[in-house]
Each structure stands twice: as structure tokens, then as C-alpha cells.
Design a protein around this motif. Structure first.
Motif, PDB file in Angstrom:
ATOM      1  N   PHE A 255      58.395  30.248  34.788  1.00 27.12           N
ATOM      2  CA  PHE A 255      59.298  29.432  33.966  1.00 27.12           C
ATOM      3  C   PHE A 255      60.666  30.092  33.920  1.00 27.12           C
ATOM      4  N   VAL A 256      61.684  29.260  33.976  1.00 21.34           N
ATOM      5  CA  VAL A 256      63.050  29.761  33.971  1.00 21.34           C
ATOM      6  C   VAL A 256      63.774  29.126  32.784  1.00 21.34           C
ATOM      7  N   ARG A 257      64.570  29.946  32.092  1.00 21.35           N
ATOM      8  CA  ARG A 257      65.401  29.389  31.022  1.00 21.35           C
ATOM      9  C   ARG A 257      66.793  30.004  31.132  1.00 21.35           C
TER      10      ARG A 257
ATOM     11  N   PRO B 240      57.398  27.344  27.957  1.00 17.09           N
ATOM     12  CA  PRO B 240      57.178  27.711  26.554  1.00 17.09           C
ATOM     13  C   PRO B 240      58.491  28.161  25.910  1.00 17.09           C
ATOM     14  N   ARG B 241      58.478  28.069  24.602  1.00 15.98           N
ATOM     15  CA  ARG B 241      59.704  28.379  23.874  1.00 15.98           C
ATOM     16  C   ARG B 241      60.111  29.831  24.083  1.00 15.98           C
ATOM     17  N   ARG B 242      59.137  30.721  24.002  1.00 14.94           N
ATOM     18  CA  ARG B 242      59.485  32.147  24.106  1.00 14.94           C
ATOM     19  C   ARG B 242      58.880  32.724  25.386  1.00 14.94           C
ATOM     20  N   LEU B 243      59.729  32.918  26.389  1.00 15.61           N
ATOM     21  CA  LEU B 243      59.238  33.436  27.672  1.00 15.61           C
ATOM     22  C   LEU B 243      58.798  34.888  27.561  1.00 15.61           C
ATOM     23  N   ASP B 244      59.336  35.613  26.556  1.00 18.25           N
ATOM     24  CA  ASP B 244      58.977  37.039  26.464  1.00 18.25           C
ATOM     25  C   ASP B 244      57.543  37.230  25.983  1.00 18.25           C
ATOM     26  N   ARG B 245      56.886  36.136  25.617  1.00 15.83           N
ATOM     27  CA  ARG B 245      55.472  36.271  25.255  1.00 15.83           C
ATOM     28  C   ARG B 245      54.572  36.268  26.487  1.00 15.83           C
TER      29      ARG B 245
END
Lengths: 346, 533
Positions: free
Chosen positions: B491-493, B136-141
Motif C-alpha cells: 500500500f502506498v500513501r 489501511p489508515r495507518r501503514l505503520d501498523r
């Protein structure tokens, strides 16, 4: 030493355990009573949301871990020890409460050792697995409940649970020595099988874990009622010393998740043994019927918990009904209902 | 699995009536109704309801006596409760597990189970083979999230995380250069599905055993031989699909029957309690040489064509009846059935060859006999320490109308009791081994020669039991798997930091169910890249 001396020693051991564990119960009750917060610290935040704050610190993106790896500290690992500061509220216990719980813990260890000795001495007396009659089932059930509590206590702080474990254990031990007492003796041919050690031991252990689950489930229901509209007085009671309703519910679920496969194994092992001894793996004997009822009831609990739209409270009620069936299966079916599992010795 | 997708009135007005017209409910039609019923049946709520119903429905079978287990006690219960007894009987409370309502519940439950598990298996099969989804675009969600700035190039940091994730048994897929999608724990759902499917195996195994299994009981006195043919059984109950004429032709001779009872322990209920029963037999299989086999409780004999269980035992007094002129009319070991723990046993001796009327004897065999005024003849110890035979004698017709009757009781409808010698209304005979009693009226004599033991053998087959056992163990394994394994997505970014030599790495975790340890997992994963410089 003659054999009957072993049996006598076993009896002394169990009587001593009753005394010691009663002391432990008092200790845990004092612990709960003394840690009840005074008026000035009972604002909701201090008591109930403290653990959640800790949780949030871990999750909170703002609180990103510092480069020196602070987050690998004890809070992250999440293992609470039995002694030391209170991990549920993050505040140290008042001195008397800490002393009381320390004494209670030592007495619990001693009492458990005495119950174990009672079981072992009886086995030495009769030269067989000590699970042959109602008295021995009760003794072993109490032993496994205590051992399960102690084992779990080494992984997290469960001092608040002590009183609620010792009370049922003492009730069972008391009933064992008064109404279920049976002299040490040999077994009838159908019980002479290594399946006795497998089936009955696991059954007894499972009942011990179900007991913990039921205690936690009942505490959850009470805590939940207090949290959702209990009086101010109820909020100040010893229940405020216990984990939040949500945490209690999770612990209860954890106990049941351990116990349910164990019960499944108990029923399967019993069926294998029934085929050996009675010629058919399932006879709808009253004990088998009630074991089936217990299994289906707890299966319903697990389904209810997984069903969206079903309240956790209602699911917990099903688990408690399942525990009612466990008690019935032990205390009533063994003694009053005619069947092939008539080994109570009464 | 709700029924929310059902078309509802106003919502389905795209092709509905003209505005202003009456609101018509959409018609479901037959297929619609079937689909509706199917959705209801396979919903989790219905499964739960059926489980609760099954719990409640099983209870009467553990509380009331069941005909299949103890017909006599069931009949007694109904007699003792003249109002509730017959009513409950009509409702099937004494045959709960054969009753239609019990069957209805568990069959519906299994239909519901199949309806739920089959589509889930299909979905699961697809998911197992699919790659984990795009990050997902925002992992902090996400529920668990960590961000860290460390030394190293983004690509290199990402590779280190890939190694970590692989070591932690994640399945990894990279959709682009900056992210990793990882997933593990499909075994959780696999275990859950295996558990439910294996329950079907248990049910099939039970049904198969009922259809193709059989059981027969035989009472075998010491010294006698049993041949496995239908006519030799005392009782035989085959499943509906059993070919009773093709039993495996083995034979079994009971050479010796050893018993031991408690004689030392005087504790409650212990004196005289059974301690060991051992039947020493000579077993001749259908093909192959004979061999000596001990059959004990808990140690049945597997013959290949049925398993021989030792389920009972008792005494068979050997009795000889002679006519007045000394002809032997009857001479046999006659099994008497034990009525209590001390083997006070009842039985009958039928002498159809007696003249002028047939003779019958009924009464008690007492291994350690005592006769007192209050309890009558009874035994005080199960072993044969002072064996006695207490009989009353009858003459007349033994088998009125030729109807079949129990070998252990005498039908005295057309018989009269022989009168006692001292004018008593009934002749009472008490015999010890070796005793002979001369019957009045020139009817000959009866001799108690001695006593043999008999073994109560039950021979059974259950071809479904292996399937049942394997399924049950599979169910257990699936259950453990579904509780132990956690389903997790990570997920890793990575992106370059302001300092070109450093990288900002973000890890987000998504867990199903109550997974309180997900946070630790994410922390451990992100810290692993920091640990290796």
C-alpha cells in the motif's frame, strides 16, 4: 593409463577426502568451541536477541531511512558472506575461532574436490554414469551434500552448520569405503538407460538436501528446548553460537521446500523409467513403497507446518521421521529387502 | 476451518428454554450432523491425520512380501510363520494396497482434499478477479513499513510508484488520489490448488488404467511367431472393463535372440551378470507392412494395440521322443524356467501319445552344467557353453482327471518312475546336444537335438497412463509455483510535506506466510522513487 588405474585413483581420492574432511570437521568443532561466549557476555540480550535487533532496525518506523539511502547497505540486502565478521551476532569472531573456521572451510573445499574426483574417476573407469551400486550412491550422496552446503554457504554464513554437515557426510563416506565398497563394473540391462542419469542423480541430490534439512531440524529442536527452559549451562554451550530456534526452523523449512518438489520429480521420473524397463509405472516394489512413504511423510510435515494449532516442534518431528524413512530406504531396503531395485551390488 | 461455529448450549439461548429451565443441548438433527462430519473431515487437522495414517499404513507393504508381486515368496513367509502369518494374512498385510483399510484411508483423504480444495478454489476465483483492498489508515501498523520525504508533487511521486509497482508485476488499484493498493502472488494459491486438483487426476488415471488396461505374458522361442489373440497368451489378466475378444491382431516373429554375460570382471557378483539382451523380431501390425524391430530391456515395442516389453528369457531345449518303431511322438522346443542367475532351469516334457502308457520327463536344463554330490545338477554360467539336460522319466497318466496343470512341472500322482538300468530306483538321463537315450522296456528313445533361447514377452496396455503422467507433472508444476511465488500486498500513501515542493511517501507491505524478504521489498520500492529524480 589402464582402466583399473582410474578405479584405483578414484579409491585413493576418496580415502584422501575422508582424511581431509575429518580435518575440516575438527576445524568446525574448534570453531564452535572457541566462539562459546565467556560468562560475562552471556546475558540473553547479547546472544539471542542480537539478530532480532537488526531486524527491528529495518522495520522500526522510528528508524526511518535517512535521505542518503543508508538502508540500501548490506544489512538490508541481507546477504552474508562466509568470511569476515559474524553476521548472526554482529560481533567479530575471536581470532582462533576465525582461523579454525577458515582452515575448516579450505579443507571442506579440498575434500569436496577430492570426492568429486573420486566420482569422476570412477565414471572414467567404467564409461558410464557413476550411479550403479550402493557404493556409488553413497559417494554421490556425500558429494551432493557437500556441494549443497558449499553453495548455500556462499549466500549466508553457515560456518556454525559445518560440523553438523560433515559428521553425517563422514559417516556415509566411511560406510561406503568399508561396508558398501563395490568394485567398478558394468551395469545390468535394466539400468542401461538415460533415465539412470535423471532419476538416480536427482534422487541422490534430494537426499543431500533432506540431510541438510534434517540436520537443521534437529538443531532447531535442541535450540528450542534450550531457549524454553534450558539450564544456564546449556545456554552457555556451543548452541548459543547458533542462530535462534526460530531462524533454525525457517532454514530447515527452506531446505525441505527445496527438497520436496525434487523428491516429487524423483518419484515421477522413476515411474516413467519403471514403465520403460519393467512394463508398469508403479509396481509397489519395496523401494517404490518407501519412496511413497517418504513423500507422504514430508507432505504431512508441510501440512503440519501450515496447520494452525500445530506446533512447529511437532511438525519438525514429522520431518525427522521422514528422514528416518530416507535412511531406511537407502541402508535397509537396498541391502536386505528383496525387490526389483536390487542394485546394491552387495 | 475449525468447528468453532458450531452452536453451543448457553450461547444459543436466544430461542432457548425459559430462564431457570433445564439447559438443553441444541439438537443438530441429521443435516446438522452431516455438516458437522463434513467440517471435521475437510478440516486441515483431519487431512494431516489421514496423511500420517497413510504413511504408516503403506509401510507393511514395503516390509512384508506382497502377493501381487511374489505369490510364492508370500506363501513361503506365511508357512514359515505359522502363528503370525495367517493372522497378518487375515488383516490384509500381504495385499496392503488392495486392502479395505488402505483404500479407506486414501479415499477419505481424497474426499477431505476435495472438500477443502473446492471451496478454496471458489474463494480464490473471486479473489483473483477482485481489486486489491483499500489501503489501511495507518501503514505503520503493517509488518513492513517505510516512510520518506522527497522532492516532487504528491501526484507525480505516486505515478512513479505506480510505475515501479507495475514493473514488479503488481496489480494496482487506486481508490483515491492519495493511495495505491497493489497485490501480487495469486499464482501461489493457484499453484497450491493445481497441485491438489492434479492429485485427483493421478488417482483417476490409476483407476482408469486398472479398469481398462490389460497385461498378458507369452514365452516365445526363437523362430516362433506370436499372434495377438487371447488363446496365444500363457497368462492374461484383463481389467474388469476390457473386451478381451477385440485385441489388435498383430503378429510378432522372434528371429534371433542375442545375449551377453560378463566374462571378464571377476568382482563380487559380476562374473556372469547379464549385460545385454536383444530380441530381433519381425513385427507385422494389424494393417501395414512387416518390419524388423529390436526389442530390448528399456526399449519396448509400441504396437498401437499394446506395448511389448522384454521382461525375461531362458532356454528351450529341443527334444524329440520316438516310439520303439521310430515314430516321432514329440518334437518341440520346450521352455525351461530359470531358477537362478546361472540359469539352472526346470521344466517338463509331456508325451501323451506314448504307448502303452503316457510318458513324462522332468528335470533340469543346465546351460553350463556341473553335477556334483552336494548341489546336484546345477549350472555355473548363464551362457550355453556346455548345455546338458538332466531328466528323470515317468510313465502312467499325465493329466489325471483332466485338470489343468503347469507346463513346467509333471504331476506324478498317477505316474511311476522308470527304474534305472543298474538297479537304481530311478532312471537318470543326462543328455548333451545330439545325444539319444534308449528308454528301457521298449518305450522308444529320447533325443536332445539342440537348444534354442526363448524371450519372455509381456504385452500391456494402460489407457490411464497419459492422464496419470500429465496430472503428476501438473502437480509438480503447481507445487513449485506454490513454493516459489510469494503472496504480497503493498500500500502506498502520499501527502504533501511542510515544504510544498516535497512529498511524504509511506509504503507498507503485508505478506502471507513466512516472508522474511518483505521488508527488503518495501525498501526497494520506496527507494526506487528516490533514485529517479
Amino acid at each position: 593409463m589402464t582402466e583399473s588405474t582410474w578405479a584405483a585413483l578414484s579409491d585413493y581420492s576418496v580415502f584422501s577426502a575422508l582424511l581431509v574432511l575429518s580435518g575440516a570437521l575438527v576445524g568446525y568443532v574448534v570453531h564452535l568451541a572457541r566462539t562459546v561466549p565467556r560468562e560475562d557476555t552471556t546475558s540473553d540480550g547479547a546472544m539471542t536477541s542480537a539478530p532480532r535487533v537488526t531486524q527491528q532496525q529495518l522495520v522500526d518506523p522510528a528508524g526511518a531511512p535517512t535521505p542518503d539511502g543508508e538502508c540500501s547497505g548490506p544489512a538490508l540486502v541481507g546477504v552474508a558472506t562466509t568470511h569476515g565478521p559474524d553476521h548472526e551476532t554482529g560481533r567479530p569472531d575471536p581470532g582462533p575461532a576465525r582461523r579454525a573456521s577458515g582452515i575448516a572451510w579450505m579443507l571442506t573445499l579440498l575434500g569436496t574436490a577430492l570426492v568429486v574426483a573420486g566420482v569422476v574417476l570412477r565414471a572414467l573407469d567404467v564409461h558410464r554414469w557413476p550411479l550403479g551400486n550402493m557404493y556409488e550412491f553413497a559417494l554421490a550422496g556425500a558429494m551432493f551434500t557437500l556441494l549443497a552446503y558449499i553453495a548455500w554457504s556462499t549466500r549466508r554464513d553457515l560456518r556454525w552448520l559445518g560440523a553438523f554437515v560433515l559428521a553425517p557426510v563422514l559417516a556415509v563416506l566411511g560406510s561406503a569405503v568399508t561396508i558398501w565398497y563395490t568394485e567398478a563394473s558394468q551395469l545390468m540391462p535394466s539400468l542401461r538407460s538415460y533415465w539412470l542419469a535423471v532419476h538416480v542423480t536427482v534422487a541422490t541430490m534430494t537426499v543431500a538436501v533432506f540431510t541438510l534439512g534434517a540436520a537443521l531440524g534437529a538443531l532447531y529442536l535442541i535450540q528450542d528446548r534450550i531457549e524454553t527452559g534450558g539450564s544456564a549451562r546449556a545456554r552457555r554451550s556451543f548452541m548459543s553460537r547458533l542462530p535462534t530456534a526460530q531462524a533454525l526452523e525457517r532454514l530447515a523449512y527452506a531446505a525441505h521446500v527445496v527438497a520436496f518438489p525434487m523428491w516429487t520429480f524423483t518419484v515421477i521420473a522413476g515411474a516413467i523409467w519403471a514403465r520403460q524397463a519393467w512394463g508398469s509405472y508403479w509396481n509397489w516394489d519395496p523401494k517404490e513403497v518407501w519412496s511413497f512413504v517418504i513423500w507422504v511423510a514430508y507432505a504431512a510435515y508441510l501440512h503440519a507446518r501450515a496447520t494452525t494449532g500445530w506446533k512447529r516442534q511437532n511438525a519438525t518431528w514429522i520431518a525427522l521421521a521422514g528422514f528416518g524413512a530416507v535412511i531406511f530406504n537407502f541402508a535397509v531396503v537396498n541391502v536386505f529387502i528383496v525387490g526389483m531395485h536390487s542394485y546394491s551390488g552387495l | 476451518m475449525s468447528t468453532d461455529q458450531r452452536p453451543t448450549g448457553p450461547a444459543s439461548d436466544a430461542h432457548g428454554p425459559a430462564p431457570g429451565g433445564p439447559v438443553t443441548q441444541p439438537r443438530l438433527g441429521l443435516v446438522g450432523w452431516l455438516r458437522f462430519v463434513w467440517r471435521q473431515l475437510t478440516s486441515m487437522r483431519t487431512a494431516l491425520l489421514l496423511l500420517l495414517l497413510l504413511t504408516v499404513a503403506a509401510i507393511p507393504g514395503g516390509t512384508f512380501p506382497q502377493r501381487s508381486i511374489d505369490a510364492a515368496r508370500t506363501a513361503q513367509w506365511i508357512t514359515d510363520h505359522p502363528t503370525t502369518g495367517p493372522a497378518l494374512d487375515r488383516l490384509g498385510f500381504f495385499e496392503v494396497y488392495a486392502s479395505p483399510w488402505f483404500a479407506a484411508i486414501y479415499l477419505l483423504l481424497f474426499v477431505s482434499l476435495i472438500g477443502c480444495v473446492a471451496p478454496r478454489s471458489r474463494i480464490h476465483w473471486r479473489q483473483v478477479r477482485a481489486d486489491p483492498p483499500r489501503a489501511p489508515r495507518r501503514l505503520d501498523r503493517l509488518g513492513a513499513h517505510r516512510e520518506l520525504e522527497i522532492d516532487g508533487h504528491p501526484d507525480e511521486v505516486r505515478e512513479r510508484l505506480r510505475t515501479t509497482l507495475r514493473r514488479r508485476r503488481y496489480r494496482i488499484h487506486a481508490y483515491d488520489d492519495a493511495t495505491l493498493s497493489a497485490e501480487k502472488g495469486h499464482l501461489r494459491e493457484t499453484g497450491n490448488l493445481v497441485f491438489h486438483l492434479a492429485l485427483i487426476g493421478v488417482l483417476v488415471g490409476v483407476a482408469w488404467g486398472h479398469l481398462l488396461g490389460w497385461k498378458g505374458d507369452v514365452i516365445l522361442p526363437v523362430g516362433q511367431t506370436f499372434a495377438n489373440t487371447l488363446s496365444r497368451y500363457d497368462t492374461f489378466s484383463p481389467g474388469p472393463m476390457v473386451d478381451v475378444n477385440h485385441l489388435d491382431p498383430f503378429t510378432l516373429t522372434l528371429d534371433e535372440f542375442a545375449v551377453s554375460f560378463e566374462t571378464k570382471d571377476r568382482g563380487r557378483g559380476q562374473f556372469g551378470a547379464p549385460r545385454d539382451f536383444t530380441a530381433t523380431t519381425r513385427f507385422t501390425p494389424a494393417s501395414g507392412p512387416a518390419r524388423e524391430v529390436d526389442i530390448k530391456v528399456n526399449h519396448p515395442l509400441e504396437t498401437g494395440g499394446g506395448t511389448v516389453f522384454l521382461l525375461g528369457n531362458g532356454y528351450a531345449p529341443h527334444v524329440t521322443v520316438k516310439s520303439a518303431d521310430g515314430r516321432v511322438l514329440y518334437s518341440d522346443a520346450t521352455p525351461f524356467l530359470a531358477q537362478d542367475n546361472n540359469y539352472t532351469s526346470v521344466g517338463a516334457i509331456k508325451v501323451p501319445g506314448a504307448q502303452p502308457d503316457q510318458l513324462g520327463f522332468a528335470g533340469f536344463f543346465l546351460p553350463t552344467g556341473v553335477i556334483d554330490q552336494q548341489e546336484g545338477p546345477h549350472s555355473v554360467f548363464p551362457d550355453a557353453l556346455d548345455p546338458q539336460l538332466a531328466l528323470t522319466a515317468f510313465s502312467g497318466t499325465l493329466f489325471p482327471g483332466g485338470a489343468p496343470q503347469s507346463v513346467y512341472t509333471l504331476d506324478t500322482a498317477q505316474m511311476t518312475a522308470l527304474p534305472g538300468k543298474d538297479g537304481a530306483d530311478q532312471l537318470r538321463i543326462l543328455l548333451r546336444p545330439g545325444d539319444t537315450y534308449d528308454l528301457p522296456g521298449g518305450r522308444g528313445s529320447i533325443t536332445f537335438d539342440g537348444v534354442e533361447r526363448f524371450a519372455g514377452l509381456s504385452i500391456r496396455t494402460d489407457p490411464g497412463k497419459t492422464l496419470t503422467l500429465v496430472s503428476a507433472l501438473l502437480a509438480l508444476a503447481g507445487l513449485v509455483l506454490s513454493f516459489v511465488v510469494r503472496r504480497r500486498r503493498v500500500f502506498v500513501r502520499v501527502r504533501p510535506a511542510d515544504d510544498p515542493a516535497r512529498t511524504v511517501v509511506a509504503v507498507g507491505g503485508l505478506a502471507k506466510d513466512d516472508d522474511t524478504a518483505m521488508d527488503d521489498e518495501v525498501a526497494d520500492i520506496i527507494l526506487s522513487v528516490k533514485g529517479t529524480p
